[in-house]
Design an enzyme around this catalytic site. Structure first.
Site, PDB file in Angstrom:
ATOM      1  CG  HIS A  12     -12.137  -5.881  -4.101  1.00 52.14           C
ATOM      2  ND1 HIS A  12     -12.715  -4.737  -4.606  1.00 52.14           N
ATOM      3  CD2 HIS A  12     -11.098  -5.460  -3.335  1.00 52.14           C
ATOM      4  CE1 HIS A  12     -12.029  -3.678  -4.160  1.00 52.14           C
ATOM      5  NE2 HIS A  12     -11.051  -4.091  -3.394  1.00 52.14           N
ATOM      6  CG  HIS A  59      -7.490  -1.551  -6.344  1.00 52.92           C
ATOM      7  ND1 HIS A  59      -8.461  -2.338  -6.908  1.00 52.92           N
ATOM      8  CD2 HIS A  59      -7.850  -1.407  -5.043  1.00 52.92           C
ATOM      9  CE1 HIS A  59      -9.354  -2.667  -5.986  1.00 52.92           C
ATOM     10  NE2 HIS A  59      -9.016  -2.115  -4.845  1.00 52.92           N
ATOM     11  CG  HIS A 193     -10.307  -2.759   3.647  1.00 56.19           C
ATOM     12  ND1 HIS A 193     -11.571  -2.585   3.132  1.00 56.19           N
ATOM     13  CD2 HIS A 193      -9.478  -2.768   2.579  1.00 56.19           C
ATOM     14  CE1 HIS A 193     -11.496  -2.504   1.808  1.00 56.19           C
ATOM     15  NE2 HIS A 193     -10.244  -2.596   1.440  1.00 56.19           N
ATOM     16  CD  GLU A 240     -12.175  -1.125  -1.767  1.00 60.75           C
ATOM     17  OE1 GLU A 240     -11.090  -1.026  -2.337  1.00 60.75           O
ATOM     18  OE2 GLU A 240     -12.534  -2.178  -1.190  1.00 60.75           O
TER      19      GLU A 240
HETATM   20  C1  DHB Z   1      -6.436  -5.297   0.685  1.00 58.70           C
HETATM   21  C2  DHB Z   1      -7.781  -5.012   0.451  1.00 58.70           C
HETATM   22  C3  DHB Z   1      -8.178  -4.322  -0.687  1.00 58.70           C
HETATM   23  O1  DHB Z   1      -9.477  -3.980  -0.944  1.00 58.70           O
HETATM   24  C4  DHB Z   1      -7.237  -3.953  -1.634  1.00 58.70           C
HETATM   25  O2  DHB Z   1      -7.670  -3.362  -2.763  1.00 58.70           O
HETATM   26  C5  DHB Z   1      -5.881  -4.214  -1.415  1.00 58.70           C
HETATM   27  C6  DHB Z   1      -5.484  -4.893  -0.260  1.00 58.70           C
HETATM   28  C7  DHB Z   1      -6.003  -6.038   1.898  1.00 58.70           C
HETATM   29  O3  DHB Z   1      -6.850  -6.472   2.687  1.00 58.70           O
HETATM   30  O4  DHB Z   1      -4.796  -6.245   2.064  1.00 58.70           O
HETATM   31 FE    FE Z   2      -9.729  -2.642  -2.796  1.00 55.51          FE
END
Ligand code: DHB
Ligand code: FE
Length: 285
Positions: A12, A59, A193, A240
């Protein structure tokens, strides 16, 4: 009766929403990401659901440290758009399905899943970016959406095992709803991530692809993986991915039915700070 026809899984990444909203999608960087969604855009036109049960995480847009529901089921008639970072996206509001949501609440809570019911809940990029990736930029979203927010931000977070079992309860709830509805369940977020700290920027291609393999072939075993493995291998925000197990748990094979057909699989690095994964699994008719 209502039927779960398919499950869709996707990252997302909020920067994808910003790229779409600010006319940057012709840039080669974003073209490589969006190419992975061309199949899904065509597929959804031929397999239009009446309702999407959309599993995502907030978030700190709707919730804050003041209130941390582990599982929040959107029971409202509609949901306003909100966001952190770039701010609320210029996308249509989300139209819910309060009757089906109330039925799912009744069934899942009586099956011992203590859901929080959200009669008001603004939705952020966790929900809107997946919709944009599959539906593009319409005037109104083409189907109803029941938002289901999972806390994967503030510890303690739910286990993959709990998420997988909850998916099974959601399947039972949906398929006991007395109206012919085609329902898709979407699991969103991930893949690897990490946005902060010494390991910021972490991506783990090999682990992500193993996760996709196991999600398809052996989700019951994958569901046993402890949360610390996600964090170590896929980064702090890799957690996540437990949300994908809710969608997978709702597929027919988990309840003794036929194994789903893999209609599409995509993996790309990078989009912003994140590895992008996308999968479409269809239940056999
Ligand atoms: C990023 C990824 C995410 O899942 C998020 O909630 C906020 C930022 C990113 O890749 O920068
Ligand atoms: Fe996220």
């Amino acid at each position: 009766m209502a039927k779960i026809t398919a499950s869709v899984y996707t990252s997302h990444v909020p920067a994808i929403g910003a790229a779409l909203d600010h006319g940057k999608i012709d840039e080669p960087y974003w073209q490589k990401v969006l190419a992975g969604y061309e199949f899904g855009k065509q597929w959804i036109r031929e397999n239009k659901p009446d309702v999407i049960f959309l599993v995502y995480n907030d978030h700190a847009s709707a919730f804050s440290l003041e209130l941390i529901p582990t599982f929040a089921l959107g029971t409202a008639a509609e949901f306003a758009i909100a966001d952190e970072g770039w701010g609320p996206r210029p996308v249509p509001k989300v139209i819910g399905h309060p009757e089906l949501a109330a039925h799912i609440a009744q069934s899942a809570i009586q099956d011992d899943f203590d859901l929080t019911l959200a009669n008001r809940m603004d939705v952020d990029h966790g929900l809107t970016v997946p919709l944009s990736l599959i539906f593009g930029q319409p005037e109104a979203w083409p189907c109803k959406v029941i938002p289901f927010a999972v806390n994967v931000v503030q510890y303690p977070v739910p286990s993959g095992r709990r998420c997988f079992a909850l998916g099974q309860a959601i399947r039972k709830a949906v398929e006991s709803y007395d109206e012919d509805l085609k329902v898709q369940i979407w699991g969103t977020g991930g893949m690897s991530h990490q946005l902060q700290g010494a390991r910021a920027g972490l991506i783990n291609r090999e682990w992500d692809n193993r996760f996709l393999d196991r999600l398809i072939e052996d989700p019951a075993v994958l569901a046993q993986m402890p949360h610390i493995d996600y964090v170590r291998e896929a980064g702090s925000e890799g957690i996540e991915l437990v949300m994908w197990l809710i969608a997978r748990g709702a597929m027919a094979d988990v309840a003794g039915g036929p194994i789903p057909t893999v209609r599409h699989r995509f993996y790309h690095v990078p989009a912003s700070n994140t590895a992008v994964g996308h999968l479409i699994l269809e239940n056999q008719a």
